[in-house]
Scaffold this motif. Structure first.
Motif: not given
Length: 205
Positions: A40-48, A50-65
């Motif tokens: 949430k912190e990273i998304i909020a920072q990017l929205k700040a 890029h306030p005029k951007a239409r979309h902030h889409c994302w994906a992540y992978r976690l853990t060594p396995d």
């Protein structure tokens, strides 16, 4: 990840890439990422930023396995944004990585194939400039012992070049050590052979 494989691939530092199509601009930001609570912190920072951007889409992978993943289309047609971003992480076999793609709409609809290509290509651009590194899968253990056993314990720590994360030396002592997954059986076995020592598994990192 197999039982005997104690390495994984990730990125060393944040990186970004950009893709343009029919006036729309897609800016991909890739981050080393190990804590879902930071999303949430990273998304909020990017929205700040890029306030005029239409979309902030994302994906992540976690853990060594690589067992944990999530993605979000943020208002784009289902399957056209988050999933293509994730697919790049899958095809590159990297984990502990978050990619957010910021889209500025250029006035022309790209259609489903166009969107999939745009999010995929922007993500690939960011990963291409990132430094992909190999990390070891490490386990953290707490070792409890009496002060008189300090030399025996520290001898093993030194022998295996274990990283000491924290230590508390009093009449009864505790240290938290980090060791490669492949070392665990050997190291814990040696510690267990010293009478009166307790070894507790804490987590995998």
């Amino acid at each position: 990840m197999s039982l005997f494989d104690d390495t994984y691939r990730t990125i060393a530092e944040p990186a970004d890439g950009i893709f343009r199509d029919k006036g729309s601009k897609f800016i991909a930001y890739a981050y080393p990422f190990r804590d879902e609570n930071k999303l949430k912190e990273i998304i909020a920072q990017l929205k700040a930023e890029h306030p005029k951007a239409r979309h902030h889409c994302w994906a992540y992978r976690l853990t060594p396995d690589r067992s944990i993943f999530r993605f979000n289309d943020d208002g784009e047609p289902s399957g056209t944004a988050g999933r293509p971003i994730l697919n790049v992480l899958l095809s590159q076999d990297i984990t502990n990585v978050l990619v957010v793609v910021v889209r500025y709409f250029g006035g022309t609809l790209l259609g489903v194939p166009g969107l999939i290509n745009a999010y995929k290509t922007a993500t690939q651009e960011a990963i291409d400039v990132a430094e992909v590194v190999e990390r070891t899968v490490n386990n953290v253990y707490a070792v409890h012992f009496d002060y008189l056993q300090m030399n025996d314990v520290m001898k093993i720590v030194k022998e295996y070049d274990l990283k000491v994360l924290s230590q508390n030396f009093d009449t009864s002592c505790t240290i938290h050590v980090e060791m490669r997954k492949l070392q665990v059986n050997e190291v814990v076995g040696k510690l267990d052979n010293i009478e009166g020592i307790e070894v507790d598994y804490l987590r995998t990192i």
